[in-house]
Design a protein around this motif. Structure first.
Motif, PDB file in Angstrom:
ATOM      1  N   GLU A 140      12.974  10.677   1.008  1.00 30.04           N
ATOM      2  CA  GLU A 140      13.185   9.647   0.520  1.00 30.04           C
ATOM      3  C   GLU A 140      12.662   8.226   0.973  1.00 30.04           C
ATOM      4  N   ALA A 141      13.086   7.220   1.854  1.00 31.94           N
ATOM      5  CA  ALA A 141      12.823   6.317   2.644  1.00 31.94           C
ATOM      6  C   ALA A 141      11.309   6.152   2.834  1.00 31.94           C
ATOM      7  N   GLU A 142      10.930   7.159   3.320  1.00 35.40           N
ATOM      8  CA  GLU A 142       9.506   7.505   4.319  1.00 35.40           C
ATOM      9  C   GLU A 142       8.904   7.646   2.988  1.00 35.40           C
ATOM     10  N   VAL A 143       8.976   7.628   1.585  1.00 42.80           N
ATOM     11  CA  VAL A 143       8.015   7.921   0.676  1.00 42.80           C
ATOM     12  C   VAL A 143       8.552   6.352  -0.029  1.00 42.80           C
ATOM     13  N   ARG A 144       9.335   5.719  -0.187  1.00 42.65           N
ATOM     14  CA  ARG A 144       9.555   4.219  -0.655  1.00 42.65           C
ATOM     15  C   ARG A 144       8.493   3.639   0.591  1.00 42.65           C
ATOM     16  N   ALA A 145       8.803   3.631   1.464  1.00 45.07           N
ATOM     17  CA  ALA A 145       7.941   3.161   2.828  1.00 45.07           C
ATOM     18  C   ALA A 145       6.913   2.950   1.947  1.00 45.07           C
ATOM     19  N   MET A 146       6.076   4.373   2.143  1.00 47.36           N
ATOM     20  CA  MET A 146       4.842   4.550   2.039  1.00 47.36           C
ATOM     21  C   MET A 146       4.652   3.666   0.436  1.00 47.36           C
ATOM     22  N   GLN A 147       5.052   3.997  -0.885  1.00 47.75           N
ATOM     23  CA  GLN A 147       4.860   2.984  -2.118  1.00 47.75           C
ATOM     24  C   GLN A 147       4.984   1.747  -1.553  1.00 47.75           C
ATOM     25  N   GLN A 148       6.041   0.790  -1.518  1.00 53.35           N
ATOM     26  CA  GLN A 148       5.286  -0.332  -0.642  1.00 53.35           C
ATOM     27  C   GLN A 148       4.083  -0.805   0.179  1.00 53.35           C
ATOM     28  N   MET A 149       4.189  -0.392   1.159  1.00 54.21           N
ATOM     29  CA  MET A 149       2.588  -0.297   1.673  1.00 54.21           C
ATOM     30  C   MET A 149       1.549  -0.570   0.660  1.00 54.21           C
ATOM     31  N   MET A 150       1.442   0.903  -0.470  1.00 51.84           N
ATOM     32  CA  MET A 150       0.501   0.308  -1.316  1.00 51.84           C
ATOM     33  C   MET A 150       0.867  -0.560  -2.159  1.00 51.84           C
ATOM     34  N   GLN A 151       1.909  -1.380  -2.543  1.00 49.46           N
ATOM     35  CA  GLN A 151       1.956  -2.509  -3.428  1.00 49.46           C
ATOM     36  C   GLN A 151       1.468  -3.102  -2.816  1.00 49.46           C
ATOM     37  N   GLN A 152       1.155  -3.968  -1.686  1.00 42.89           N
ATOM     38  CA  GLN A 152       1.160  -4.524  -0.824  1.00 42.89           C
ATOM     39  C   GLN A 152      -0.029  -4.432  -0.761  1.00 42.89           C
ATOM     40  N   GLN A 153      -1.339  -4.190  -0.847  1.00 42.90           N
ATOM     41  CA  GLN A 153      -2.217  -3.442  -0.390  1.00 42.90           C
ATOM     42  C   GLN A 153      -3.099  -3.577  -1.893  1.00 42.90           C
ATOM     43  N   GLN A 154      -2.350  -3.053  -3.207  1.00 40.48           N
ATOM     44  CA  GLN A 154      -2.910  -2.914  -4.247  1.00 40.48           C
ATOM     45  C   GLN A 154      -3.141  -5.246  -4.533  1.00 40.48           C
ATOM     46  N   MET A 155      -1.409  -5.856  -4.447  1.00 36.54           N
ATOM     47  CA  MET A 155      -1.410  -6.959  -4.278  1.00 36.54           C
ATOM     48  C   MET A 155      -2.938  -7.489  -3.589  1.00 36.54           C
ATOM     49  N   MET A 156      -2.880  -7.098  -2.436  1.00 33.74           N
ATOM     50  CA  MET A 156      -4.075  -7.766  -1.481  1.00 33.74           C
ATOM     51  C   MET A 156      -5.143  -7.694  -2.326  1.00 33.74           C
ATOM     52  N   GLN A 157      -5.456  -7.033  -2.782  1.00 31.93           N
ATOM     53  CA  GLN A 157      -7.525  -6.308  -3.580  1.00 31.93           C
ATOM     54  C   GLN A 157      -6.871  -6.949  -5.042  1.00 31.93           C
ATOM     55  N   GLN A 158      -6.128  -7.352  -5.486  1.00 28.49           N
ATOM     56  CA  GLN A 158      -6.074  -8.635  -6.908  1.00 28.49           C
ATOM     57  C   GLN A 158      -5.209  -9.699  -6.716  1.00 28.49           C
ATOM     58  N   GLY A 159      -5.646 -10.219  -5.448  1.00 25.69           N
ATOM     59  CA  GLY A 159      -5.713 -11.453  -5.394  1.00 25.69           C
ATOM     60  C   GLY A 159      -3.914 -12.247  -5.001  1.00 25.69           C
ATOM     61  N   GLY A 160      -3.470 -11.233  -4.082  1.00 29.29           N
ATOM     62  CA  GLY A 160      -1.640 -12.144  -3.854  1.00 29.29           C
ATOM     63  C   GLY A 160      -2.315 -12.702  -2.346  1.00 29.29           C
ATOM     64  N   PRO A 161      -1.203 -12.480  -2.123  1.00 30.92           N
ATOM     65  CA  PRO A 161      -1.328 -13.891  -0.956  1.00 30.92           C
ATOM     66  C   PRO A 161      -2.438 -13.413   0.310  1.00 30.92           C
ATOM     67  N   GLY A 162      -3.628 -14.420   0.904  1.00 35.40           N
ATOM     68  CA  GLY A 162      -4.977 -13.924   1.410  1.00 35.40           C
ATOM     69  C   GLY A 162      -5.750 -12.730   1.035  1.00 35.40           C
ATOM     70  N   GLY A 163      -5.585 -12.833   0.047  1.00 36.44           N
ATOM     71  CA  GLY A 163      -6.190 -12.261  -0.463  1.00 36.44           C
ATOM     72  C   GLY A 163      -7.674 -12.848  -1.934  1.00 36.44           C
ATOM     73  N   PRO A 164      -8.433 -12.027  -2.637  1.00 37.87           N
ATOM     74  CA  PRO A 164      -8.410 -13.054  -3.673  1.00 37.87           C
ATOM     75  C   PRO A 164      -8.443 -14.051  -4.448  1.00 37.87           C
ATOM     76  N   GLY A 165      -8.203 -15.272  -5.015  1.00 40.03           N
ATOM     77  CA  GLY A 165      -7.803 -16.225  -5.199  1.00 40.03           C
ATOM     78  C   GLY A 165      -6.498 -16.812  -4.925  1.00 40.03           C
ATOM     79  N   GLY A 166      -6.084 -16.100  -2.990  1.00 41.10           N
ATOM     80  CA  GLY A 166      -5.268 -16.638  -2.512  1.00 41.10           C
ATOM     81  C   GLY A 166      -5.461 -18.448  -1.696  1.00 41.10           C
ATOM     82  N   PRO A 167      -4.927 -18.470  -0.910  1.00 39.96           N
ATOM     83  CA  PRO A 167      -5.110 -20.045  -0.630  1.00 39.96           C
ATOM     84  C   PRO A 167      -6.664 -19.666   0.419  1.00 39.96           C
ATOM     85  N   GLY A 168      -7.171 -20.511   0.659  1.00 33.19           N
ATOM     86  CA  GLY A 168      -8.450 -21.014   0.573  1.00 33.19           C
ATOM     87  C   GLY A 168      -9.152 -20.280  -0.425  1.00 33.19           C
ATOM     88  N   ALA A 169      -8.602 -19.909  -1.498  1.00 33.95           N
ATOM     89  CA  ALA A 169      -9.804 -19.760  -2.733  1.00 33.95           C
ATOM     90  C   ALA A 169     -10.485 -20.824  -3.401  1.00 33.95           C
TER      91      ALA A 169
END
Length: 182
Positions: A140-169
């Protein structure tokens, strides 16, 4: 016609005991063999897998087909993720005996399945028959870690910190968006 008699020696009491013990042993062995032939195995390895087996805290990815006693398929999946403890007791016990890449036949009696309760296409007091392949499993710990990584990647793609719309946009609405009326 004449009958020839063969004299027999009397059997001692100790010899009679041994004769009866031998007859009883043969009867018990014969009935045990017959009983063993009629017992349905609840877990059969069709193809052995490799490595460790899943535990209660793991999530498995399996391919399976579930049938009733008359052969009716009540469920089947090509890739079904599920927690080891999130299924009926008989299925959970079987999952903990499997190894990655293995194929198995499982028989789950009603008392380790749904019992006297009907579930969808499964009648009450049904024995369940499964063909299962354990594709993979993770903790379960491995699955949770994989889910968190996927959520972070989605945030980056949707304009989270450092992604489009982030600082410097550039400030303001994205290109092509309706402009506010003045």
């Amino acid at each position: 016609m004449s009958v020839t008699t063969v004299p027999l020696r009397p059997v001692s009491k100790g010899g009679l005991w041994l004769l009866w013990v031998g007859v009883i042993v043969l009867l018990i062995a014969g009935s045990a063999f017959a009983w063993q032939q009629t017992v349905v195995r609840d877990f059969e390895v069709v193809k052995a897998g490799e490595g460790k087996s899943p535990t209660d805290g793991d999530l498995v990815l399996i391919k399976y087909t579930g049938r009733l006693g008359d052969g009716t398929i009540f469920d089947q999946q090509e890739q079904a993720p599920m927690p080891v403890t999130g299924v009926v007791p008989g299925f959970s016990e079987a999952l903990k005996k499997m190894q990655k890449g293995g194929k198995y036949k499982i028989v789950i009696p009603p008392e380790k399945g749904y019992g006297a309760e009907a579930k969808g296409p499964i009648p009450a007091n049904s024995t369940l028959y499964f063909d299962v392949e354990l594709i993979d499993f993770r903790s379960e710990a491995e699955v949770r870690a994989m889910q968190q990584m996927m959520q972070q990647q989605q945030m980056m793609q949707q304009g989270g910190p450092g992604g489009p719309g982030g600082p410097g946009a550039p400030a303001g609405p994205p290109p092509g968006a309706p402009q506010p009326q003045q």
